[in-house]
Design an enzyme around this catalytic site. Structure first.
Site, mmCIF file in Angstrom:
data_model
loop_
_atom_site.group_PDB
_atom_site.id
_atom_site.type_symbol
_atom_site.label_atom_id
_atom_site.label_comp_id
_atom_site.label_asym_id
_atom_site.label_seq_id
_atom_site.Cartn_x
_atom_site.Cartn_y
_atom_site.Cartn_z
ATOM 1 C CG ASP A 158 41.282 43.140 56.380
ATOM 2 O OD1 ASP A 158 42.068 44.053 56.103
ATOM 3 O OD2 ASP A 158 40.978 42.247 55.571
ATOM 4 C CB ALA A 163 31.309 84.750 28.363
ATOM 5 C CG ASP A 201 40.973 39.178 52.814
ATOM 6 O OD1 ASP A 201 39.971 39.111 53.560
ATOM 7 O OD2 ASP A 201 42.092 38.756 53.146
ATOM 8 C CD GLU A 245 32.185 77.601 27.747
ATOM 9 O OE1 GLU A 245 31.242 78.351 27.494
ATOM 10 O OE2 GLU A 245 33.250 77.984 28.296
#
Length: 927
Positions: free
Chosen positions: A331, A285, A647, A289
């Protein structure tokens, strides 16, 4: 010989020596030889991290500490005789694992669709002829052709080059293109050799021919990719925290189970076996869950919302990690700025003009002293625009698909094209009327580009643009107020003073000059004989074009939000120190007192010195790939949660090392995207800030959910405690199946609704959560157990005795079976359900009034509330189900009692929140 030594050897050798060393010729190799080398070196591809198999990734979703706890608790339930409970718990675990895997799979699919870097086809010499070949088939020794717009497929040595400019930002982070030529010049910094070009970079302007010296993973691009792939990603903070939470809940559940086991033996005199089964039921109990599915769904909803804000998250757990971010290493080019070089001033000896509008779109005009001017009425301005336009090889086009500007050439020349458009200069008409006859390409020695044009049958015009210091020395005269006169020392001082002023602001200046001279009868012969030295002297100075890559318009607000949220932003760029600091100060990233550290200075620092330096205002400029990695690592040693943007392939190691690697989706290389946890589909720093806010919201929602589900455990446990401590005189007011009804039935949908709650006002005014803070914090425990739980327990217990009172208690014993007992347990269940309706509303905010954020603004919570009422009613009236859950039909008075319950609970909580806001604005935001 090391790879660097080999690279230097190819750069310093003559073209003939390079070809001999590679066993090639000026017209390449044969097809047969190419196939042999392909077998030896492999395809020219960058291999990506394969990661774990789909099967392993699927199984992994069922092996977390919380998932294991649910497997065990389900098994315990089955052993204790509640087979239905055990099966239900296992089904929850299975559904959550499948859903989690599906979300990760979808994120991976979206990421894979962005992966595209190397060109598909290349013009290659094979068997002495130029052929179009798939770039993956290139091998060392292949000779190939290049032109503006081409992505370079391999590392290569130039054999021929005409006005070649290469964008190497994918490797270096430097936004200014490098000039390339056959003659060797070592240049400054990494990858700066004048006659070497590298895979993953792009030809901005010019044409050339080159011989491949390295392919695939042997390229510099590939080596950095390999370095990145060797790094292992550690567990995310959320995954670590969920493990910690699981241990906490397990200890609480086991402690309660032991207490109930002992109490059942001593107070109710249960046999040990029966007491053990009873204790196991209580342990089950207290296991939440619904935690895993709610966590997964909350993260998935966060991923969906972030995708709408241009942030694609590859790993669900990364969503929450963003919310913990304390430092962003960003950057500059394209992230903080628009990556669209723009002329913002034009300076002449007599006047300074301001150019409005930003980017590669003609959306501005030219001003003088704050007033718009007609450029045709300004002699020097009109002449400068003419020179800059004619001496230009770049085109700016609007992309048909995206509608965004696309440049064919260099950013600097693109800025001059847009300047000409703002001045109303018709380049096509001018080119037709003043055709180009000869060009002296830009080179790194003289730092100038010159073009010769025909003005009329008798006159030729030389247009020159270049760096100020290398151009003004060639000038004998200057144009002022439409007249040409000798240039004086005062003129030179004024020109240099203007240039220095702009340089201190981080702006780039480009000088424009010209010379007119007579055309000979045999003009072709005249031009053939003309050398650079003959042409570029006795020039007339016109003025300076002053340009910069403008900040993104939305960056100012994004930076302000970061500072309010106590998130530090550190610029890490390959650009110059002046440019970096200028942008950082302009957008409010740092103050003017910030220290700028170059890559060279960084190398000289000890680790302790760097750790101290990173605690203050700091900007990094001219950094190499390994240095960016070092910065991120040191910040983490300082205890920071680091998000790093990038990048280029040079950014990949830092992206992989960072707690959150953020790659650019538009300009990013595939290596960067592969290494990152998140990809920005718009390359916009503001999207990171939006994602951080979403991450904080997800964590806050998880705590709201945890508070909500733990709250119901208290009124579930109190009835059992009454049964035990009364020695069994008070019959068990709630059955295990009724407890399951709350945990996996009525509580589930409102809890999921809390997972979709929008950011609470002020969430970005709080500092990032501390590293040692936990989901199950003191605030959560206090709210769930001592406040909401206690109120719900009093109400549910009152409901139990309310029914028995109506049936003669205390004059008659409490019913232990029959319809009265069923009605009493049904009312306890109903009281918990209706108390949880109020708690769902109360948990929507930590401090703000639920009426301020909108009582009905979260529809999912209300859908959940409607569902739990319908489910509860179904359990009370459905034959067969009644017997399983020990429920019965309630009378109208019972229903009235239940429907009244939420109102006082919400009212009491609203009063508490108001007092908290009045006493301490941050009282409910801190643990």
């Amino acid at each position: 010989m090391t790879a660097t030594d080999k690279r230097t050897q190819y750069a310093t050798q003559t073209s003939a020596e390079v070809l001999k060393d590679l066993d090639s010729t000026n017209t390449g190799i044969t097809e047969a030889e190419a196939q042999k080398r392909l077998a030896q070196y492999g395809e020219n591809t960058i291999t990506h991290t394969q990661g774990e198999s789909q099967f392993k990734a699927f199984i992994k979703n069922f092996g977390s500490l919380m998932a294991i706890l649910l497997w065990v608790s389900g098994l315990v339930a089955m052993i204790s005789g509640t087979m239905e409970l055990g099966i239900a718990i296992w089904l929850v675990n299975i559904i959550n694992g499948v859903f989690s895997f599906w979300q990760q799979f979808q994120a991976k699919k979206a990421t894979d669709s962005l992966m595209a870097m190397l060109p598909t086809y290349t013009q290659v010499y094979r068997d002495g002829k130029v052929q179009q070949k798939d770039a993956t088939a290139l091998v060392p020794g292949d000779v190939f052709l290049l032109q503006a717009g081409n992505a370079i497929p391999v590392d290569a040595r130039l054999l021929e080059a005409t006005s070649m400019q290469v964008d190497q930002s994918a490797l270096t982070g430097e936004s200014v293109p490098e000039s390339k030529e056959v003659k060797y010049d070592p240049g400054e910094g990494q990858f700066a050799e004048s006659n070497l070009i590298y895979a993953g970079t792009t030809i901005g302007a010019g044409t050339g021919k080159a011989v491949a010296i390295a392919t695939g993973m042997n390229t510099e691009f590939g080596k950095i990719a390999a370095l990145t792939q060797q790094q292992k990603k550690v567990k995310s903070p959320l995954a670590i925290e969920l493990d910690h939470l699981t241990r906490q809940i397990s200890m609480i559940a086991i402690a309660i189970g032991i207490a109930f086991f002992i109490s059942a033996i001593f107070f109710v005199h249960y046999p040990a076996a029966k007491a053990f089964i009873f204790a196991l039921g209580m342990i089950v109990a207290f296991i939440p869950e619904g935690l895993l599915p709610t966590v997964t769904l909350s993260l998935a909803q966060g991923v969906t919302r972030m995708a709408k804000k241009h942030a694609l998250v590859k790993d669900l757990n990364s969503v929450e990690t963003l919310g913990e971010t304390t430092v962003i290493c960003s950057d500059k080019t394209g992230t903080l700025t628009q990556n669209q070089m723009t002329v913002n001033h034009v300076w002449t000896r007599s006047k300074e003009y301001k150019i409005t509008g930003q980017g590669y779109v003609n959306n501005g005009h030219i001003e003088l002293d704050g007033k718009r001017v007609d450029p045709t009425t300004e002699p020097e301005l009109a002449l400068l625009v003419r020179v800059a336009s004619l001496n230009n090889d770049t085109q700016v086009q609007q992309d048909k698909d995206s509608g965004k500007p696309k440049i064919l050439g260099t950013p600097t020349e693109a800025a001059l094209v847009i300047l000409a458009e703002k001045a109303g200069f018709d380049l096509a008409a001018a080119t037709a009327k003043t055709p180009r006859l000869k060009e002296f390409p830009f080179d790194s020695d003289r730092k100038r580009m010159s073009t010769v044009h025909r003005l009329d049958d008798q006159t030729l015009m030389l247009c020159v643009k270049g760096s100020l210091s290398d151009t003004v020395h060639q000038c004998d005269t200057i144009q002022v107020d439409g007249k040409v006169r000798p240039i004086t020392e005062d003129d030179r001082r004024a020109i240099n003073a203007a240039n220095n002023k702009y340089a201190k602001l981080g702006l780039r200046s480009l000088a424009a000059a010209y010379r007119e001279f007579p055309a000979e009868a045999d003009t072709a012969s005249q031009l053939d004989k003309m050398t650079i030295e003959d042409a570029e002297n006795h020039l007339t100075f016109v003025g300076l074009t002053v340009m910069a890559d403008p900040p993104r318009p939305e960056i100012y607000e994004a930076v302000r939000k970061c500072h309010e949220a106590n998130i530090k932003i550190i610029m890490v760029t390959g650009d110059s120190t002046l440019t970096a600091k200028s942008i950082a100060v302009k957008i409010g990233l740092t103050s003017d007192q910030a220290r700028v550290v170059t890559g060279t200075e960084l190398d000289a620092m000890t680790e302790d010195q760097l750790q101290d330096t990173l605690k203050g205002e700091i900007i990094f400029a001219r950094v190499a790939p390994e240095q960016k990695y070092k910065i991120v690592s040191t910040l983490q040693k300082n205890g920071e949660i680091v998000a790093s943007t990038g990048d280029g392939v040079n950014d990949a190691p830092a992206l992989k090392k960072a707690d959150i690697g953020v790659a650019m989706g538009v300009t990013g290389t595939d290596v960067a995207k592969d290494a990152a946890d998140m990809i920005l589909t718009d390359d916009n720093f503001a999207s990171i800030v939006a994602a951080i806010e979403e991450g904080r919201t997800v964590y806050a929602n998880l705590q709201k959910f945890l508070t909500y589900i733990l709250t119901s455990n208290v009124p579930e446990a109190i009835p059992s405690a009454l049964f035990l401590f009364s020695g069994g005189l008070i019959p068990l007011p709630m059955t295990v199946m009724q407890i399951l009804t709350v945990d996996l039935g009525t509580d589930m949908l409102p809890a999921l609704g809390l997972g979709s709650e929008k950011a609470e006002p002020g969430i970005m005014h709080q500092p990032p959560r501390a590293k040692n803070a936990h989901l199950l914090s003191k605030r959560v425990i206090w709210k769930a157990f001592a406040w909401y739980g206690l109120i719900s327990s009093v109400i549910s217990t009152a409901a139990y005795f309310f029914v028995n009172y109506q049936n003669g208690w205390p004059n008659v014993a409490l019913a232990a079976s029959g319809n009265v007992y069923a009605r009493a347990t049904t009312m306890v269940l109903g009281a918990i359900v209706f108390s949880q309706i109020a708690n769902a509303l109360n948990c929507r905010t930590n401090m703000a009034s639920v009426f301020k954020v909108g009582l009905f603004s979260n529809r999912r919570v209300w859908y959940g509330i409607a569902f739990e009422i319908v489910l509860f009613a179904f359990l009370t009236v459905t034959p067969g189900v009644q017997e399983l859950f020990n429920t019965t039909v309630l009378n109208p008075g019972d229903w009235l009692f239940l429907f009244i319950i939420p109102f006082p609970i919400v009212l009491i909580e609203e009063i508490r929140k108001r007092l908290a806001r009045r006493n301490d604005p941050l009282a409910d935001a801190a643990d």
